[in-house]
Write an enzyme that holds these catalytic residues in place. Structure first.
Site, PDB file in Angstrom:
ATOM      1  N   GLU A 763       0.885  -1.175   0.000  1.00 47.56           N
ATOM      2  CA  GLU A 763       0.000   0.000   0.000  1.00 47.56           C
ATOM      3  C   GLU A 763       0.905   1.202   0.000  1.00 47.56           C
ATOM      4  OE1 GLU A 763      -3.061   0.765   2.960  1.00 47.56           O
ATOM      5  OE2 GLU A 763      -3.024  -1.406   3.237  1.00 47.56           O
ATOM      6  N   CYS A 797      -1.917   8.752   4.015  1.00 44.58           N
ATOM      7  CA  CYS A 797      -1.804   8.523   2.580  1.00 44.58           C
ATOM      8  C   CYS A 797      -3.104   8.853   1.879  1.00 44.58           C
ATOM      9  CB  CYS A 797      -1.313   7.126   2.244  1.00 44.58           C
ATOM     10  SG  CYS A 797      -1.979   5.873   3.275  1.00 44.58           S
TER      11      CYS A 797
END
Ligand SMILES: Cc1cc2nc3c(=O)[nH]c(=O)nc-3n(C[C@H](O)[C@H](O)[C@H](O)COP(=O)(O)OP(=O)(O)OC[C@H]3O[C@@H](n4cnc5c(N)ncnc54)[C@H](O)[C@@H]3O)c2cc1C
Length: 1008
Positions: A763, A797
């Site tokens: 990720e 993020c």
């Protein structure tokens, strides 16, 4: 100085989320009437309803219109959507799009001719929509879709738009007394208002900026002056004279519990000043009641002002109390104490409450132990009646103002009220007119809550009223619906509440039980002092302890950890699930310690810390659920007779989990528990910046029962320890969250190994955009932008990096954004009033400063939060926004609180989506629009793992919004999603020829 916390206030505090059956049991006795009184109430209520029904048939107006389009119909919801947005849309193209969007859906035909109301029948639709420009012919009346098409073709979209806007204004005017206070005061002299008193409400919702708050303050001041100058015949005291209603959230941009100190210092003087002005003009002031988490703050402000020397002896200051809150009876008890202390009455407006649906949603999202409001309508009614009784029985403490449109409630108040005791009813302008025309004829005083303002200001108010009128539990809806028997409309709520098998509504599960199969993680609101104070005290105690140091592991130790892991005995799936559920409980039990650590080691604010603890607990329970579902039993596969086929999932071997510093608890725990749930031993390498949190998390997991050999922590630098782990042939898979660059390096290292090719789950970052068209509500957009871009100092993020604003709405959004950013407070993350803590380290700060310097040269600074002098030299970076000329100005993720804003033309929406896609990332995206076609266009085109509509774009919830992106943003599968664990597992099939030994006995047995 704060007043002491007295026993009534303590009881109030303890009741925030009180158990519904306990709360109800306490109130039933107080609300119940003697049988004879009860009969009188029913008779009175019946008479009222019958009279209202007769008079309503004669004037088929807005009431029947609203009933026809109630919110249980799709058309009612569509109409509300148009009403909410149409008037504020500045550009014609978007307004037309909204109209097309909403009117092309829905079965409008079925409403045609169903009602006698002038407003509802098709001819009037035509009139309402087009202002007599186009009337419907009989043939068109049967097919509204075609009619609309023809209408648009014949009259042109501009005409339809103007007409529909006119229609919405008509609808809005139903609920607004005047555009200016002067208009409203003038209207109060008309015949329809002659029997009523008035309380004027200067429309406008919460202030987002200091300028908004000042504007509202000035509006209240001048309204008070106008009302003071308004002569009303026969009105001799403040109770009889017109008054004003004040929304505290309009007077301060940060009217919230977390900013209590500031609010008390800044808002109290404002309210005080308005109250003194009102006293001089003999204008009663009532503080409106807002959201549940603002209740205590509002009480503190009220108490402070009420007790001030300047208001001594004046009975014109009051407040609204919401009976749907479980704390309501205790608020009454506490207010009685305050009144008696000051030896004068308080005007209390008892309402049921206007934010019920949002209170229920928020409590679920926050994982509260219960609801602050009742979950059954009858319980709210019972609470209202019990609170009313308390007020009536304390005439020395209260001047009762009973705000309701419910005939049963009205009849009960009349029954309870001793003869000669002063009190009044209250109703909203545009609602309950027929009912109160009767009630005032009976000689009871009634005040009308009279909103004043322009069409643009009234939209949120209008939506609340539409929700209220449209709900099929709502009295105003039921009284108007002649298909509902009168006896049902006036049913005694005490009897109804008692008849329910459970006090709480079984269709509204407790927040904890929201997900059925697994528990929701436990949360709390900071404003709930009974729940929050013990946690806050523990956080404070951890804050003063010295931080332990965690030594880095060596590459050799990393190898050794993998060796140990290879030999680990992994318990069966059901046992792993039980261990993970214990871990979730332990994480929750240690919430204070984790929040303290998150603040100290990772700079996380307390709300962010709480969110992270909850996410970690959710991961544990979610993966436990998946382990039970998919790993405990083999899946039987269908095949030919005489053979059994099963698919089984098994662990692959040691998994290396490499986690980031920005979610040092949640992502760390998420990776580790997923790998373990799937049957793997784990070697975890936390980020260099946050080993302590990881170490504490490992302790908790071990305490929960994860076998020691199955979980090792190897803190240290990625270049050495991380590299050693990744390159080892023992490693059977890698789960990684971090930068795209590091993910590439790991990928290469794995590819360079001999031996089995192993799964790599990465990720990585995102260049996340939010697209806002001009149908969006600017205040809502800004709230979501601030949260998405600046929460956690922009170090998520998922954080918003590029805000794309349709050019027509950009000036207003930018103005509010600047004002709201100026209100942010930077500081120590362990303080509740801190909005933005430090960035993670000096490297991060330097990178942000460099990017800001570049933007200073190449873009236009829109706004920047204040950086207090004492924070300079620390790791603080003031959140800011820059306007960039085009999306070309940014091509990579800048991890921190820097927002880039770009404008676009409405016609270019698709190009904007394509340009964002072209950056190559694909993590999160946001859309703010009221137009479903627009949302659908973005959904179909956007390459983004998580797309959020009309909300912020951070804080994905495990199992609800599985998280993870595509392209440069990650490999998938999504963390916290149903497919995640499979990636950590080997799949094995097991086939047995059951016919091998002596033939197919089961086939023969079943043959005919
Ligand atoms: C003069 C005036 C001032 C007002 N000021 C405020 C204010 O300051 N703050 C504020 O919040 N509201 C305020 N209101 C709005 C008020 O809360 C609503 O008008 C009121 O709730 C409608 O009550 P009713 O008795 O007319 O209708 P009813 O239809 O008898 O009751 C509706 C009430 O039941 C509640 N309800 C519906 N379903 C459920 C359920 N399943 N479980 C529990 N409760 C349920 C609704 O939320 C609502 O509160 C004011 C109203 C008036 C008339």
């Amino acid at each position: 100085m704060d007043q002491p916390v007295t026993p009534p206030r303590e009881r109030l505090r303890a009741a925030y989320l009180r158990d519904e059956s306990e709360a109800l049991a306490d109130l039933i006795g107080e609300a119940r009437l003697a049988p004879e009184s009860s009969r009188r109430v029913q008779d009175r209520a019946r008479t009222l309803v019958e009279k209202v029904r007769t008079s309503q048939q004669a004037v088929a107006g807005m009431q029947s219109f609203l009933r026809e389009y109630d919110l249980s119909s799709q058309e009612g919801v569509l109409l509300m959507c148009v009403a909410e947005a149409l008037l504020r849309i500045p550009d014609a193209a978007t307004a037309d799009k909204l109209i097309r969007d909403k009117l092309s859906q829905g079965d409008w035909e079925r409403h045609v001719g169903r009602n006698n109301s002038l407003l509802v029948n098709a001819g009037t639709w035509g009139m309402m929509l087009t202002g007599k420009l186009v009337s419907l012919d009989a043939a068109s009346a049967g097919n509204a879709g075609a009619w609309f098409g023809r209408l648009a073709a014949r009259a042109g979209e501009p005409v339809v738009r103007v007409a529909l806007r006119q229609g919405m204004k008509l609808m809005a005017e139903q609920f607004v007394m005047g555009r200016t206070i002067g208009d409203a005061l003038e209207r109060s002299r008309s015949a329809e208002h002659a029997a009523y008193r008035h309380s004027y409400d200067m429309l406008g919702e919460a202030a987002f900026t200091a300028a908004d708050a000042e504007r509202y303050f000035a509006a209240y001041e001048s309204a008070i002056d106008s009302i003071a100058a308004h002569r009303v015949e026969g009105a001799s005291n403040v109770f009889q004279r017109p008054g004003i209603s004040i929304k505290l959230s309009a007077l301060h941009p940060r009217y919230e519990y977390a900013q209590r100190e500031r609010v008390m210092a800044e808002l109290v003087p404002r309210v005080q000043s308005l109250a003194e002005r009102a006293r001089r003009g003999e204008v009663g002031v009532t503080l409106d009641a807002e959201e549940a988490d603002r209740l205590e703050l509002s009480l503190d402000i009220f108490e402070r002002v009420f007790a001030s020397a300047a208001l001594q002896g004046w009975e014109g200051l009051g407040l609204a109390v919401q009976a749907y809150q479980k704390r309501a009876p205790f608020v009454i008890e506490w207010l009685a104490e305050v009144a008696r202390r000051q030896r004068r009455r308080i005007m209390v407006r008892l309402v049921k409450g206007a934010y019920w649906d949002s209170e229920v949603k928020r409590a679920q999202m926050q994982g509260l132990a219960g609801y602050p409001v009742y979950t059954r309508k009858a319980n709210t009614d019972v609470s209202y009646l019990a609170c009313a009784r308390r007020m009536i029985e304390a005439p020395d403490a209260f001047y009762g103002q009973f705000a309701t449109h419910n005939a049963q409630t009205v009849a009960t108040i009349i029954e309870r009220m001793p003869a000669g005791q002063p009190f009044e009813f209250q109703r909203l302008h545009g609602m309950g007119d027929d009912l109160y025309d009767e009630v005032t004829r009976m000689g009871h005083a009634c005040r009308v809550y009279a909103p004043v303002g322009s069409h643009e200001d009234l939209l949120p108010y209008l939506v609340r009223r539409l929700l209220e009128n449209g709900a099929n539990t709502s009295f105003v809806n039921r009284i108007a619906d002649s298909s509902i028997p009168v006896e049902s409309v006036i049913a005694d709520p005490v009897a109804a509440a008692q008849a329910n098998a459970s006090a709480a509504n079984p269709r509204i599960p407790l927040p904890r039980d929201l997900y059925g199969e697994r528990a929701n993680s436990a949360g709390f609101v900071f404003a709930d002092e009974a729940a929050a104070a013990p946690v806050m005290a523990r956080i404070a105690s951890f804050a003063s302890r010295p931080l332990e140091r965690i030594a880095d592991a060596t590459p050799a130790q990393a190898q050794r950890a993998l060796e140990v892991a290879s030999g680990a005995e992994i318990p069966p799936a059901a046992e792993r699930a039980a261990i993970l559920e214990r871990a979730a409980d332990l994480i929750e039990a240690n919430v204070a310690q984790f929040m303290a650590l998150l603040a100290r080691e990772a700079g996380k604010t307390l709300p962010d810390g709480l969110g992270e603890v909850r996410e970690a607990a959710d991961f544990c329970r979610y993966y436990a659920m998946l382990a039970r579902r998919h790993f405990a039993q083999p899946e039987e596969l269908t095949g030919p007779t005489g053979e059994s086929n099963r698919l089984m999932l098994a662990g692959r071997g040691p998994f290396v989990c490499i986690s980031p510093w920005n979610f040092p608890l949640a992502i760390f725990v998420g990776q580790v528990t997923a790998a373990f749930a799937a049957g793997n031993p784990v070697v975890a390498k936390p980020a260099e910046q946050t080993p302590l949190i990881a170490s504490r998390a490992v302790e908790v997991l071990l305490e929960a029962g994860v076998p020691r050999a199955a979980l090792s922590l190897v803190p240290g630098p990625g270049e050495t320890v991380g590299a050693a782990l990744v390159s080892s042939l023992r490693t059977a898979g890698v789960a990684f969250t971090g930068s795209t660059g590091t993910a590439r390096a790991i990928n290469r290292a794995l590819a360079a190994r001999d031996g089995p090719i192993v799964p790599f789950i990465a990720e990585t970052g995102g260049l996340n955009a939010m697209l806002v068209d001009s149908s969006a509500l600017p205040e809502q957009v800004v709230a979501d932008v601030i949260a998405s871009a600046f929460n956690s100092a922009g170090q998520r993020c998922s954080a918003l990096r590029i805000l794309c604003l349709q050019e027509e709405i950009a000036p207003r959004v930018i103005e509010i954004l600047a004002g709201a950013t100026a209100e942010l407070r930077l500081g120590d993350p362990a303080r509740l009033d801190t909005d933005v803590g430090p960035v993670i380290d000096a490297d991060a700060l330097r990178m942000l400063e460099e990017h800001a310097a570049k933007m200073d040269r190449e873009a236009k600074l829109i706004c920047k939060a204040k950086l207090p002098a004492d924070l300079k030299g620390g790791l603080f970076f003031a959140p800011r926004a820059y306007e960039i000329a085009s999306l070309d100005a940014i091509d990579h993720e800048v991890f921190g609180p820097i927002l880039h804003v770009v404008r676009f033309a409405a016609a270019d929406l698709e190009k904007v989506v394509d340009a964002v896609n072209a950056k190559g990332y694909g993590l999160t995206m946001g859309v703010h629009s009221r137009i479903e076609d627009t949302v659908e266009l973005v959904r179909a085109r956007a390459c983004a793992g998580n797309l959020y509509v009309n909300r912020n774009m951070i804080g994905a919830t495990v199992g609800v919004q599985p998280f993870g992106g595509e392209g440069l943003s990650g490999t998938g599968p999504k963390a916290g999603g149903p497919h995640y664990l499979f990636r950590f597992a080997n799949e094995r099939t097991f086939t047995v020829n059951t016919a091998a030994a002596g033939g197919n006995a089961s086939l023969i047995a079943s043959s005919e």
